[in-house]
Scaffold this motif. Structure first.
Motif, PDB file in Angstrom:
ATOM      1  N   VAL A  53      -1.563 -12.909 -11.921  1.00 55.90           N
ATOM      2  CA  VAL A  53      -2.100 -11.884 -11.012  1.00 55.90           C
ATOM      3  C   VAL A  53      -3.036 -10.921 -11.725  1.00 55.90           C
ATOM      4  O   VAL A  53      -2.755 -10.473 -12.829  1.00 55.90           O
ATOM      5  CB  VAL A  53      -0.987 -11.062 -10.311  1.00 55.90           C
ATOM      6  N   HIS A  54      -4.148 -10.629 -11.082  1.00 62.26           N
ATOM      7  CA  HIS A  54      -5.119  -9.660 -11.599  1.00 62.26           C
ATOM      8  C   HIS A  54      -5.411  -8.659 -10.491  1.00 62.26           C
ATOM      9  O   HIS A  54      -6.427  -8.743  -9.812  1.00 62.26           O
ATOM     10  CB  HIS A  54      -6.394 -10.378 -12.060  1.00 62.26           C
ATOM     11  N   TYR A  55      -4.480  -7.716 -10.293  1.00 62.38           N
ATOM     12  CA  TYR A  55      -4.646  -6.733  -9.233  1.00 62.38           C
ATOM     13  C   TYR A  55      -5.691  -5.691  -9.600  1.00 62.38           C
ATOM     14  O   TYR A  55      -5.762  -5.255 -10.753  1.00 62.38           O
ATOM     15  CB  TYR A  55      -3.332  -5.968  -8.992  1.00 62.38           C
ATOM     16  N   GLN A  56      -6.451  -5.295  -8.592  1.00 65.88           N
ATOM     17  CA  GLN A  56      -7.236  -4.070  -8.706  1.00 65.88           C
ATOM     18  C   GLN A  56      -6.241  -2.955  -8.354  1.00 65.88           C
ATOM     19  O   GLN A  56      -5.465  -3.113  -7.408  1.00 65.88           O
ATOM     20  CB  GLN A  56      -8.384  -4.114  -7.689  1.00 65.88           C
ATOM     21  N   VAL A  57      -6.225  -1.874  -9.126  1.00 68.20           N
ATOM     22  CA  VAL A  57      -5.232  -0.814  -8.880  1.00 68.20           C
ATOM     23  C   VAL A  57      -5.925   0.461  -8.416  1.00 68.20           C
ATOM     24  O   VAL A  57      -6.842   0.955  -9.075  1.00 68.20           O
ATOM     25  CB  VAL A  57      -4.402  -0.537 -10.150  1.00 68.20           C
ATOM     26  N   LYS A  58      -5.497   0.981  -7.253  1.00 65.88           N
ATOM     27  CA  LYS A  58      -6.024   2.252  -6.742  1.00 65.88           C
ATOM     28  C   LYS A  58      -4.926   3.298  -6.863  1.00 65.88           C
ATOM     29  O   LYS A  58      -3.887   3.184  -6.196  1.00 65.88           O
ATOM     30  CB  LYS A  58      -6.458   2.099  -5.276  1.00 65.88           C
ATOM     31  N   ARG A  59      -5.155   4.304  -7.694  1.00 66.47           N
ATOM     32  CA  ARG A  59      -4.099   5.269  -8.029  1.00 66.47           C
ATOM     33  C   ARG A  59      -3.546   6.050  -6.847  1.00 66.47           C
ATOM     34  O   ARG A  59      -2.361   6.282  -6.750  1.00 66.47           O
ATOM     35  CB  ARG A  59      -4.616   6.275  -9.057  1.00 66.47           C
ATOM     36  N   ASP A  60      -4.420   6.485  -5.944  1.00 59.52           N
ATOM     37  CA  ASP A  60      -3.964   7.451  -4.938  1.00 59.52           C
ATOM     38  C   ASP A  60      -3.591   6.839  -3.595  1.00 59.52           C
ATOM     39  O   ASP A  60      -3.405   7.557  -2.618  1.00 59.52           O
ATOM     40  CB  ASP A  60      -5.055   8.527  -4.735  1.00 59.52           C
ATOM     41  N   VAL A  61      -3.493   5.530  -3.542  1.00 55.89           N
ATOM     42  CA  VAL A  61      -3.172   4.875  -2.268  1.00 55.89           C
ATOM     43  C   VAL A  61      -1.916   4.025  -2.461  1.00 55.89           C
ATOM     44  O   VAL A  61      -1.795   3.325  -3.464  1.00 55.89           O
ATOM     45  CB  VAL A  61      -4.335   3.953  -1.819  1.00 55.89           C
ATOM     46  N   PRO A  62      -0.965   4.066  -1.502  1.00 55.94           N
ATOM     47  CA  PRO A  62       0.231   3.250  -1.680  1.00 55.94           C
ATOM     48  C   PRO A  62      -0.058   1.745  -1.519  1.00 55.94           C
ATOM     49  O   PRO A  62      -1.006   1.369  -0.829  1.00 55.94           O
ATOM     50  CB  PRO A  62       1.171   3.725  -0.565  1.00 55.94           C
ATOM     51  N   THR A  63       0.750   0.954  -2.158  1.00 52.79           N
ATOM     52  CA  THR A  63       0.676  -0.503  -2.003  1.00 52.79           C
ATOM     53  C   THR A  63       0.939  -0.863  -0.537  1.00 52.79           C
ATOM     54  O   THR A  63       1.755  -0.230   0.132  1.00 52.79           O
ATOM     55  CB  THR A  63       1.725  -1.153  -2.925  1.00 52.79           C
ATOM     56  N   GLY A  64       0.264  -1.884  -0.049  1.00 50.09           N
ATOM     57  CA  GLY A  64       0.400  -2.293   1.348  1.00 50.09           C
ATOM     58  C   GLY A  64       1.775  -2.860   1.653  1.00 50.09           C
ATOM     59  O   GLY A  64       2.460  -3.401   0.778  1.00 50.09           O
ATOM     60  N   THR A  65       2.164  -2.714   2.924  1.00 52.48           N
ATOM     61  CA  THR A  65       3.445  -3.256   3.374  1.00 52.48           C
ATOM     62  C   THR A  65       3.228  -4.005   4.685  1.00 52.48           C
ATOM     63  O   THR A  65       2.243  -3.783   5.387  1.00 52.48           O
ATOM     64  CB  THR A  65       4.476  -2.133   3.619  1.00 52.48           C
ATOM     65  N   CYS A  66       4.153  -4.902   4.981  1.00 51.26           N
ATOM     66  CA  CYS A  66       4.092  -5.608   6.255  1.00 51.26           C
ATOM     67  C   CYS A  66       5.475  -5.549   6.895  1.00 51.26           C
ATOM     68  O   CYS A  66       6.450  -6.032   6.306  1.00 51.26           O
ATOM     69  CB  CYS A  66       3.647  -7.056   6.056  1.00 51.26           C
ATOM     70  N   ALA A  67       5.559  -4.942   8.073  1.00 51.68           N
ATOM     71  CA  ALA A  67       6.832  -4.926   8.795  1.00 51.68           C
ATOM     72  C   ALA A  67       7.034  -6.296   9.422  1.00 51.68           C
ATOM     73  O   ALA A  67       6.141  -6.825  10.083  1.00 51.68           O
ATOM     74  CB  ALA A  67       6.811  -3.854   9.871  1.00 51.68           C
ATOM     75  N   VAL A  68       8.192  -6.888   9.153  1.00 50.83           N
ATOM     76  CA  VAL A  68       8.540  -8.173   9.753  1.00 50.83           C
ATOM     77  C   VAL A  68       9.710  -7.898  10.696  1.00 50.83           C
ATOM     78  O   VAL A  68      10.828  -7.640  10.256  1.00 50.83           O
ATOM     79  CB  VAL A  68       8.940  -9.202   8.675  1.00 50.83           C
ATOM     80  N   LEU A  69       9.411  -7.878  11.991  1.00 50.21           N
ATOM     81  CA  LEU A  69      10.406  -7.497  12.995  1.00 50.21           C
ATOM     82  C   LEU A  69      10.998  -8.761  13.595  1.00 50.21           C
ATOM     83  O   LEU A  69      10.325  -9.486  14.336  1.00 50.21           O
ATOM     84  CB  LEU A  69       9.744  -6.637  14.070  1.00 50.21           C
ATOM     85  N   ILE A  70      12.229  -9.037  13.249  1.00 52.88           N
ATOM     86  CA  ILE A  70      12.855 -10.288  13.680  1.00 52.88           C
ATOM     87  C   ILE A  70      13.690 -10.055  14.936  1.00 52.88           C
ATOM     88  O   ILE A  70      14.551  -9.177  14.977  1.00 52.88           O
ATOM     89  CB  ILE A  70      13.727 -10.865  12.541  1.00 52.88           C
ATOM     90  N   THR A  71      13.374 -10.841  15.980  1.00 55.58           N
ATOM     91  CA  THR A  71      14.162 -10.814  17.210  1.00 55.58           C
ATOM     92  C   THR A  71      14.545 -12.261  17.496  1.00 55.58           C
ATOM     93  O   THR A  71      13.701 -13.051  17.899  1.00 55.58           O
ATOM     94  CB  THR A  71      13.334 -10.250  18.390  1.00 55.58           C
ATOM     95  N   GLY A  72      15.776 -12.626  17.218  1.00 56.11           N
ATOM     96  CA  GLY A  72      16.201 -14.012  17.411  1.00 56.11           C
ATOM     97  C   GLY A  72      15.383 -14.935  16.524  1.00 56.11           C
ATOM     98  O   GLY A  72      15.286 -14.726  15.316  1.00 56.11           O
ATOM     99  N   THR A  73      14.730 -15.954  17.125  1.00 50.43           N
ATOM    100  CA  THR A  73      13.936 -16.892  16.326  1.00 50.43           C
ATOM    101  C   THR A  73      12.477 -16.440  16.235  1.00 50.43           C
ATOM    102  O   THR A  73      11.640 -17.142  15.686  1.00 50.43           O
ATOM    103  CB  THR A  73      13.968 -18.302  16.937  1.00 50.43           C
TER     104      THR A  73
END
Ligand code: AP5
Ligand code: NA
Length: 345
Positions: free
Chosen positions: A110-130
């Motif tokens: 991995v060769h990430y570009q790093v931005k100091r003042d911004v949080p790392t991205g997230t993805c909400a995975v909302l599971i409802t049954g299948t």
């Protein structure tokens, strides 16, 4: 794996996201005007979701981000570290640390570009049954810039690769980087692979998608994504085979290597579309009790495919390995694997 592959033979760009996954009641989706199988980008009104999942729904944290998922799976199957290189942008925080650790444990370079003042991205995975509904808050991932690819050490990685894979999701972030990688692939006559990624890409990002498409040698997608592309193009038929044939016939920079479309349809056969031919590859259906969640199945399919493609295997082997990898990931939470890979050609 039989022979040793060149390090960094495969380069991918995408959004490194930490998935925050939880089982939620239907009214949780309703509260945020979301549907059971959405994949959307978070707007201001979605921002409370992440905190709510952590505080009230015993959320699990899993390494995610579509391209990074695919490359991790490819590495798992290859059993040789550092075959794949990943570029994307993260913040300087705990989540970035988790993502890097998981990616490196899988063997990814991995060769990430790093931005100091911004949080790392997230993805909400909302599971409802299948079902699962995704809401990505790209945050730092949205700050990726082309100068990261122009840093000499990163440029060398791009120049030295033989295969390139970028998600449609990345079109919302930095089309110039996509076009630069595509142009490099084209100039060196190396395969450039893309993914339709989600219906919203065709609905809202068709212009940059159409700009990249002439460079695309292999395009991946699922049923809903192919239909969304066809609708956005106002094609008359919703038939998947027809859509695939039209996709491969669209303008291509290098006509000597005709475009290939690979369309998955859940437990129905995978379609391989080349010029006028459509081939079907059956999927081994899993019993209900074997299914943990299908989250990451499409990404794992691509990972399995890539693991064979970079070894120069036939499309037949690549697709069968894609189905193997997807089937394995479905038996595990999110896009995770367990044990040693057991794919046999
Ligand atoms: P998600 O969309 O859940 O993952 P996916 O890999 O696309 O998996 P799906 O379950 O949607 O599969 P599919 O519909 O593509 O494929 P199909 O069902 O045809 O997203 C996961 C990740 O996306 C998360 O980690 C998140 O971080 C990331 N993400 C979200 N937003 C993002 C953004 N903006 N930028 C970057 N990343 C983002 O199935 C494929 C194959 O699976 C089939 O061919 C078959 O082999 C197998 N299969 C499917 N169903 C069955 C079955 N019932 N039995 C056996 N095999 C099956
Ligand atoms: Na899974």
């Amino acid at each position: 794996m039989t022979s040793t592959l060149q390090e960094g033979i495969l380069v991918g760009c995408g959004n490194p996201l930490l998935d925050i996954s939880a089982v939620v009641p239907l009214n949780f989706l309703q509260k945020y005007s979301m549907n059971e199988d959405d994949a959307i980008l978070a707007e201001d009104r979605h921002m409370p979701i992440y905190g709510e999942l952590v505080e009230g729904y015993q959320a699990e944290f899993l390494a995610g981000g579509s391209v990074q998922n695919s490359l991790r799976i490819a590495q798992w199957i290859l059993r040789q570290p550092r075959v794949a290189v990943f570029f994307g942008c993260v913040g300087e925080d705990r989540y970035a640390g988790i993502l890097k650790e998981k990616a490196q444990a899988a063997g990814l370079d991995v060769h990430y570009q790093v931005k100091r003042d911004v949080p790392t991205g997230t993805c909400a995975v909302l599971i409802t049954g299948t079902h699962r509904s995704l809401c990505a808050n790209l945050a730092a991932a949205n700050n990726f810039t082309i100068d990261h690819l122009e840093e000499p050490s990163n440029k060398a990685l791009v120049d030295n690769a033989q295969y390139y894979y970028i998600s449609g999701f990345f079109l919302t972030v930095n089309p110039p980087s996509i076009m630069q990688v595509a142009a490099t692939a084209h100039a060196k006559q190396r395969p450039f692979l893309m993914n339709l990624s989600a219906p919203f890409i065709s609905q809202f990002y068709m212009a940059p998608l159409l700009a990249a498409l002439p460079y695309v040698d292999i395009i991946f997608g699922n049923e809903a994504e192919a239909q969304a592309f066809a609708e956005a193009q106002q094609w008359p038929s919703g038939d998947l085979r027809e859509i695939g044939k039209r996709l491969v016939a669209m303008e291509k920079k290098n006509p000597a290597r005709p475009r290939i479309a690979i369309l998955t349809q859940g437990c129905d056969p995978v379609l391989l579309i080349q010029q006028d031919s459509v081939q079907e590859f059956p999927v081994t259906k899993l019993a209900v009790h074997e299914i943990v969640d299908t989250n990451g199945a499409g990404d794992a399919f691509v990972g399995g495919f890539l693991s064979q493609f970079v070894q120069g295997k036939s499309l037949d082997v690549c697709i069968r390995c894609g189905n193997y990898a997807a089937g394995h990931i479905i038996k595990n939470p999110g896009c995770t694997y367990s044990g040693e890979p057991e794919f046999v050609e």
